[in-house]
Design an enzyme around this catalytic site. Structure first.
Site, mmCIF file in Angstrom:
data_model
loop_
_atom_site.group_PDB
_atom_site.id
_atom_site.type_symbol
_atom_site.label_atom_id
_atom_site.label_comp_id
_atom_site.label_asym_id
_atom_site.label_seq_id
_atom_site.Cartn_x
_atom_site.Cartn_y
_atom_site.Cartn_z
ATOM 1 N N ARG A 235 0.693 -1.263 0.021
ATOM 2 C CA ARG A 235 0.306 -0.138 -0.092
ATOM 3 C C ARG A 235 0.905 1.271 0.129
ATOM 4 O O ARG A 235 1.789 1.083 0.863
ATOM 5 C CB ARG A 235 -1.026 0.250 0.914
ATOM 6 N N ASP A 259 4.338 -0.276 -6.734
ATOM 7 C CA ASP A 259 2.759 -0.896 -8.037
ATOM 8 C C ASP A 259 2.464 -0.432 -6.942
ATOM 9 O O ASP A 259 0.922 0.037 -7.686
ATOM 10 C CB ASP A 259 2.772 -2.586 -7.542
ATOM 11 N N GLU A 264 -2.553 7.273 -4.580
ATOM 12 C CA GLU A 264 -2.958 6.838 -6.099
ATOM 13 C C GLU A 264 -4.113 6.878 -6.971
ATOM 14 O O GLU A 264 -4.332 6.734 -7.906
ATOM 15 C CB GLU A 264 -2.387 5.432 -6.298
ATOM 16 N N HIS A 296 -0.630 -0.362 -10.005
ATOM 17 C CA HIS A 296 -1.703 -1.258 -8.929
ATOM 18 C C HIS A 296 -1.718 -2.550 -9.649
ATOM 19 O O HIS A 296 -2.971 -2.988 -9.647
ATOM 20 C CB HIS A 296 -2.689 -0.257 -8.186
HETATM 21 P P1 NAD Z 1 -1.957 -11.373 4.842
HETATM 22 O O1 NAD Z 1 -3.184 -11.153 5.943
HETATM 23 O O2 NAD Z 1 -2.070 -13.136 4.488
HETATM 24 O O3 NAD Z 1 -0.483 -11.083 5.629
HETATM 25 C C1 NAD Z 1 0.025 -10.264 5.639
HETATM 26 C C2 NAD Z 1 1.326 -10.058 7.016
HETATM 27 O O4 NAD Z 1 1.745 -9.177 7.336
HETATM 28 C C3 NAD Z 1 0.269 -11.289 7.802
HETATM 29 O O5 NAD Z 1 1.421 -11.970 8.421
HETATM 30 C C4 NAD Z 1 0.594 -10.037 9.235
HETATM 31 O O6 NAD Z 1 0.793 -10.972 10.352
HETATM 32 C C5 NAD Z 1 1.803 -9.099 8.831
HETATM 33 N N1 NAD Z 1 1.559 -7.963 9.229
HETATM 34 C C6 NAD Z 1 0.638 -6.494 9.272
HETATM 35 N N2 NAD Z 1 0.793 -6.146 10.738
HETATM 36 C C7 NAD Z 1 2.164 -6.094 9.847
HETATM 37 C C8 NAD Z 1 3.202 -4.895 10.872
HETATM 38 N N3 NAD Z 1 2.695 -3.472 11.036
HETATM 39 N N4 NAD Z 1 4.067 -5.090 10.369
HETATM 40 C C9 NAD Z 1 4.622 -6.310 9.994
HETATM 41 N N5 NAD Z 1 4.134 -7.181 9.375
HETATM 42 C C10 NAD Z 1 2.556 -7.138 9.490
HETATM 43 O O7 NAD Z 1 -1.721 -10.331 3.230
HETATM 44 P P2 NAD Z 1 -1.718 -10.484 2.112
HETATM 45 O O8 NAD Z 1 -2.493 -11.306 1.368
HETATM 46 O O9 NAD Z 1 0.032 -11.312 2.098
HETATM 47 O O10 NAD Z 1 -1.698 -9.497 1.253
HETATM 48 C C11 NAD Z 1 -0.349 -8.776 2.174
HETATM 49 C C12 NAD Z 1 -0.684 -6.974 1.693
HETATM 50 O O11 NAD Z 1 -0.506 -6.931 0.465
HETATM 51 C C13 NAD Z 1 -2.116 -6.803 1.107
HETATM 52 O O12 NAD Z 1 -2.939 -6.139 2.992
HETATM 53 C C14 NAD Z 1 -2.871 -5.715 0.343
HETATM 54 O O13 NAD Z 1 -2.329 -4.313 1.364
HETATM 55 C C15 NAD Z 1 -1.458 -5.993 0.007
HETATM 56 N N6 NAD Z 1 -1.293 -6.897 -2.130
HETATM 57 C C16 NAD Z 1 -1.309 -6.179 -2.459
HETATM 58 C C17 NAD Z 1 -1.979 -6.012 -4.078
HETATM 59 C C18 NAD Z 1 -1.653 -5.397 -5.437
HETATM 60 O O14 NAD Z 1 -2.261 -5.967 -6.463
HETATM 61 N N7 NAD Z 1 -0.274 -4.453 -5.180
HETATM 62 C C19 NAD Z 1 -2.895 -7.187 -3.999
HETATM 63 C C20 NAD Z 1 -3.031 -7.974 -3.222
HETATM 64 C C21 NAD Z 1 -2.615 -7.539 -1.792
#
Ligand code: NAD
Length: 330
Positions: A235, A259, A264, A296
């Protein structure tokens, strides 16, 4: 019949949801507008609003959605930082698609890293013009480098897997350490400070929360190695853009792959090429020789889109038929 107001519609959304909806028979109205407090009235008479990453559900939007009779906000994405869950009305439920393809996002993070490191974007433009010189295209081996991964959830773990294939040394930070996973894979959890200090490459895979907004800022950038590579597919607001630009201008950052971007919403996913509206910081970043920005698109694979459409339709069905869904955000 369940009526859905589908905000921020793109052509590919419509094609896919129309296909999946053959099984569900929802009445879907596709709207080009993003959902904001100004556009929320468009949801009048609808049961569901279906939204994506750039739609904003703040307290004013929630009030209007309630007046409009909306009972469900169906996010067709994983992250829900754009929805004010803490102030959600008790009569409006929220569902999301928590996992559609962690591979898609992790692979895109790697694509950004390789593109910047091996200067593929420059080489492509050169060879198109029949220029086959190598000056300025020097990269480095990822093999043997230290890669710091922030967030070892679904996407972080996929990214680690790929980086291990490259022979990188992985260190990670997560607020909830997965000790079994660390033992099995040989990765090492470290403090955030240690990760900043030791990493040659840092990739962000944590959600955006109130606690980690602008986690990459003046202080954390100061701790990082000269020439550090930073990849953000999570994000935009995880990074303070002003500090980032300052460090890029000082030559402290070796490469940057984004990304997502702090501001954005107005730009990403839209064709602004004929518009005079510009974002100053985004324009500076785009002008930098060692920065690659995508709009994105990390999620944008066939597999991910199909899963998003399927799970969104299922989430809506579960809420209206059973009154709950495993993908409810509370
Ligand atoms: P997930 O819930 O499987 O994993 C997130 C991890 O981050 C967890 O292990 C959690 O404990 C950890 N976490 C939470 N807060 C934290 C912090 N302050 N510091 C460090 N670690 C922390 O989520 P995911 O499916 O792996 O997705 C991660 C992120 O990717 C999403 O939240 C989203 O913002 C982003 N995303 C981006 C796109 C894109 O197209 N660019 C698509 C999907 C997801």
């Amino acid at each position: 019949m369940i009526k859905i107001a589908f905000f921020d519609t793109k052509e590919y959304d419509k094609e896919l949801f129309d296909e999946y909806n053959k099984k569900y028979g929802y009445e879907i109205t596709y709207l080009e507008s993003r959902l904001t407090s100004e556009t929320a009235m468009l949801a009048n008479g609808f049961d569901v609003v279906c939204i994506f990453v750039s739609d904003i559900v703040d307290q004013d939007t929630i009030k209007t959605l309630k007046k409009c009779g909306v009972k469900l906000i169906a996010l067709r994405c994983a992250g829900f930082n754009n929805v004010d869950i803490l102030h959600m009305d008790k009569d409006i439920k929220v569902v999301r698609v928590p996992a559609y393809s962690p591979y898609a996002v992790a692979e895109h993070a790697v694509a950004l890293l390789l593109s910047i490191n091996r200067k593929i974007y420059k080489a492509y433009q050169r060879t198109k013009k029949y220029n086959f010189t190598l000056n300025g295209l020097l990269g480095f081996d990822i093999h043997g480098k230290t890669v710091g991964v922030v967030g070892t959830g679904k996407i972080g773990k996929c990214f680690i897997n790929i980086m291990k294939g490259f022979g990188a040394n992985i260190i990670a930070y997560d607020i909830f350490e997965d000790k079994t996973y660390a033992k099995e894979t040989g990765i090492k959890y470290v403090t955030l400070e240690e990760l900043y200090k030791k990493s040659d490459i840092i990739s962000l895979h944590c959600p955006l929360t109130k606690d980690n907004e602008n986690m990459i800022n003046e202080e954390s950038l100061k701790l990082m190695k000269d020439g550090v590579y930073i990849i953000n597919t999570s994000r935009g607001k995880l990074i303070d853009t002003d500090s980032l630009i300052e460090r890029l201008e000082q030559g402290k950052i070796g490469g940057l792959g984004l990304d997502v971007y702090e501001e954005e919403e107005e730009f990403f996913l839209n064709d602004m090429s004929n518009s005079y509206i510009r974002d100053k910081d985004l324009s500076i970043l785009l002008s930098m020789p060692n920065v690659v920005i995508t709009s994105h698109q990390a999620f944008f694979t066939k597999e991910a889109l199909n899963k998003i459409a399927n799970d969104t339709c299922e989430n809506i069905k579960d809420i209206f038929e059973k009154g709950s869904s495993i993908n409810e955000v509370k």
